[in-house]
Design a protein around this motif. Structure first.
Motif, PDB file in Angstrom:
ATOM      1  N   GLU A 107      67.878  29.646 -46.810  1.00 20.57           N
ATOM      2  CA  GLU A 107      66.822  28.692 -47.158  1.00 20.57           C
ATOM      3  C   GLU A 107      66.397  28.791 -48.626  1.00 20.57           C
ATOM      4  O   GLU A 107      66.151  27.776 -49.277  1.00 20.57           O
ATOM      5  N   HIS A 108      66.337  30.014 -49.144  1.00 21.57           N
ATOM      6  CA  HIS A 108      65.806  30.170 -50.499  1.00 21.57           C
ATOM      7  C   HIS A 108      66.760  29.657 -51.575  1.00 21.57           C
ATOM      8  O   HIS A 108      66.406  29.606 -52.752  1.00 21.57           O
ATOM      9  N   HIS A 109      67.962  29.230 -51.175  1.00 16.76           N
ATOM     10  CA  HIS A 109      68.901  28.602 -52.114  1.00 16.76           C
ATOM     11  C   HIS A 109      68.405  27.214 -52.521  1.00 16.76           C
ATOM     12  O   HIS A 109      68.843  26.662 -53.521  1.00 16.76           O
ATOM     13  N   TYR A 110      67.486  26.643 -51.704  1.00 19.71           N
ATOM     14  CA  TYR A 110      67.042  25.261 -51.903  1.00 19.71           C
ATOM     15  C   TYR A 110      65.585  25.239 -52.360  1.00 19.71           C
ATOM     16  O   TYR A 110      64.685  25.579 -51.597  1.00 19.71           O
ATOM     17  N   PRO A 111      65.296  24.791 -53.581  1.00 16.78           N
ATOM     18  CA  PRO A 111      63.914  24.751 -54.049  1.00 16.78           C
ATOM     19  C   PRO A 111      63.134  23.514 -53.611  1.00 16.78           C
ATOM     20  O   PRO A 111      61.899  23.512 -53.650  1.00 16.78           O
ATOM     21  N   TYR A 112      63.845  22.457 -53.200  1.00 15.08           N
ATOM     22  CA  TYR A 112      63.175  21.202 -52.863  1.00 15.08           C
ATOM     23  C   TYR A 112      63.364  20.895 -51.374  1.00 15.08           C
ATOM     24  O   TYR A 112      64.502  20.856 -50.882  1.00 15.08           O
ATOM     25  N   TRP A 113      62.235  20.644 -50.701  1.00 14.58           N
ATOM     26  CA  TRP A 113      62.248  20.414 -49.246  1.00 14.58           C
ATOM     27  C   TRP A 113      61.402  19.216 -48.880  1.00 14.58           C
ATOM     28  O   TRP A 113      60.387  18.924 -49.525  1.00 14.58           O
ATOM     29  N   GLY A 114      61.812  18.548 -47.796  1.00 13.18           N
ATOM     30  CA  GLY A 114      60.952  17.562 -47.192  1.00 13.18           C
ATOM     31  C   GLY A 114      60.016  18.229 -46.190  1.00 13.18           C
ATOM     32  O   GLY A 114      60.115  19.429 -45.926  1.00 13.18           O
ATOM     33  N   ARG A 115      59.110  17.428 -45.613  1.00 12.49           N
ATOM     34  CA  ARG A 115      58.152  17.961 -44.643  1.00 12.49           C
ATOM     35  C   ARG A 115      58.695  17.940 -43.229  1.00 12.49           C
ATOM     36  O   ARG A 115      58.067  18.474 -42.312  1.00 12.49           O
ATOM     37  N   GLY A 116      59.819  17.287 -43.017  1.00 12.95           N
ATOM     38  CA  GLY A 116      60.458  17.304 -41.715  1.00 12.95           C
ATOM     39  C   GLY A 116      60.157  16.083 -40.880  1.00 12.95           C
ATOM     40  O   GLY A 116      59.142  15.408 -41.050  1.00 12.95           O
ATOM     41  N   THR A 117      61.079  15.799 -39.966  1.00  9.80           N
ATOM     42  CA  THR A 117      60.895  14.728 -38.996  1.00  9.80           C
ATOM     43  C   THR A 117      61.293  15.265 -37.623  1.00  9.80           C
ATOM     44  O   THR A 117      62.323  15.943 -37.485  1.00  9.80           O
ATOM     45  N   GLN A 118      60.471  14.990 -36.615  1.00 11.50           N
ATOM     46  CA  GLN A 118      60.686  15.546 -35.281  1.00 11.50           C
ATOM     47  C   GLN A 118      61.716  14.721 -34.510  1.00 11.50           C
ATOM     48  O   GLN A 118      61.651  13.487 -34.499  1.00 11.50           O
ATOM     49  N   VAL A 119      62.642  15.410 -33.883  1.00 11.23           N
ATOM     50  CA  VAL A 119      63.604  14.780 -32.975  1.00 11.23           C
ATOM     51  C   VAL A 119      63.455  15.443 -31.625  1.00 11.23           C
ATOM     52  O   VAL A 119      63.531  16.666 -31.509  1.00 11.23           O
ATOM     53  N   THR A 120      63.234  14.619 -30.598  1.00  7.83           N
ATOM     54  CA  THR A 120      63.070  15.127 -29.241  1.00  7.83           C
ATOM     55  C   THR A 120      64.112  14.483 -28.345  1.00  7.83           C
ATOM     56  O   THR A 120      64.194  13.252 -28.262  1.00  7.83           O
ATOM     57  N   VAL A 121      64.902  15.322 -27.688  1.00  5.11           N
ATOM     58  CA  VAL A 121      65.948  14.840 -26.792  1.00  5.11           C
ATOM     59  C   VAL A 121      65.472  14.999 -25.358  1.00  5.11           C
ATOM     60  O   VAL A 121      65.106  16.103 -24.933  1.00  5.11           O
ATOM     61  N   SER A 122      65.486  13.917 -24.630  1.00  2.00           N
ATOM     62  CA  SER A 122      65.055  13.948 -23.236  1.00  2.00           C
ATOM     63  C   SER A 122      66.267  13.842 -22.310  1.00  2.00           C
ATOM     64  O   SER A 122      67.246  13.169 -22.625  1.00  2.00           O
ATOM     65  N   SER A 123      66.176  14.520 -21.177  1.00  2.00           N
ATOM     66  CA  SER A 123      67.302  14.503 -20.233  1.00  2.00           C
ATOM     67  C   SER A 123      67.038  13.537 -19.091  1.00  2.00           C
ATOM     68  O   SER A 123      65.926  13.055 -18.922  1.00  2.00           O
TER      69      SER A 123
END
Length: 123
Positions: A107-123
Motif C-alpha cells: 500500500e505504501h507504494h501508492y501516495p494517492y488514494w480514493g475514498r473507496g466505493t462499496q461493492v456488495t454481492v448478494s447470493s
C-alpha cells in the motif's frame, strides 16, 4: 485527489464496472491500481495498469476482473465478471508516479488514494 464511482449491489454471477477519476490537477500517474478491503481482512491489491497499458492481476481475480483506462479522459476502470460473495468489499483506486507497477507492491507504494466505493454481492 481521486474519486471512485459506480459501485453498488450485484447478484452473484453478475457483472459490475466502476471507475476512478482525479478530482484535481498536479500529479502524473505511471501506475494505476485497484485495491479492496473487507472487514477483518488486510487490504488486497487486485490489479495494476502502467503508462503503456501493461496490466497485471492478483491470482484471486485473474480471469474475472479487468483493469482498463481511458487516457483521453484520465479515467481508470475495473470490470468485475462472475462475481462471488467473497468479492464483497470496499474498492479503492490508487496511483503512483514511480515503478514498479505490480499488485505485489504494498500500500505504501501508492501516495494517492480514493475514498473507496462499496461493492456488495448478494447470493
Amino acid at each position: 485527489h481521486l474519486e471512485e464511482s459506480g459501485g453498488g449491489s450485484v447478484e452473484a454471477g453478475g457483472s459490475l464496472k466502476f471507475s476512478c477519476a482525479p478530482t484535481g490537477y498536479g500529479y502524473g500517474s505511471f501506475c494505476k491500481s485497484w485495491f479492496r478491503h473487507s472487514p477483518g481482512k488486510a487490504r488486497e491489491a487486485l490489479a495494476t495498469i502502467d503508462s503503456v497499458g501493461t496490466t497485471k492481476y492478483a491470482d484471486s481475480v485473474k480471469g474475472r476482473f479487468t483493469i482498463s483506462k481511458d487516457n483521453t479522459r484520465n479515467i481508470l476502470y475495473l470490470e468485475m465478471k462472475n462475481v462471488k460473495a467473497e468479492d464483497t468489499a470496499k474498492y479503492y483506486c490508487a496511483v503512483t508516479d514511480f515503478p514498479p507497477c505490480d499488485p505485489v507492491e504494498p500500500e505504501h507504494h501508492y501516495p494517492y488514494w480514493g475514498r473507496g466505493t462499496q461493492v456488495t454481492v448478494s447470493s
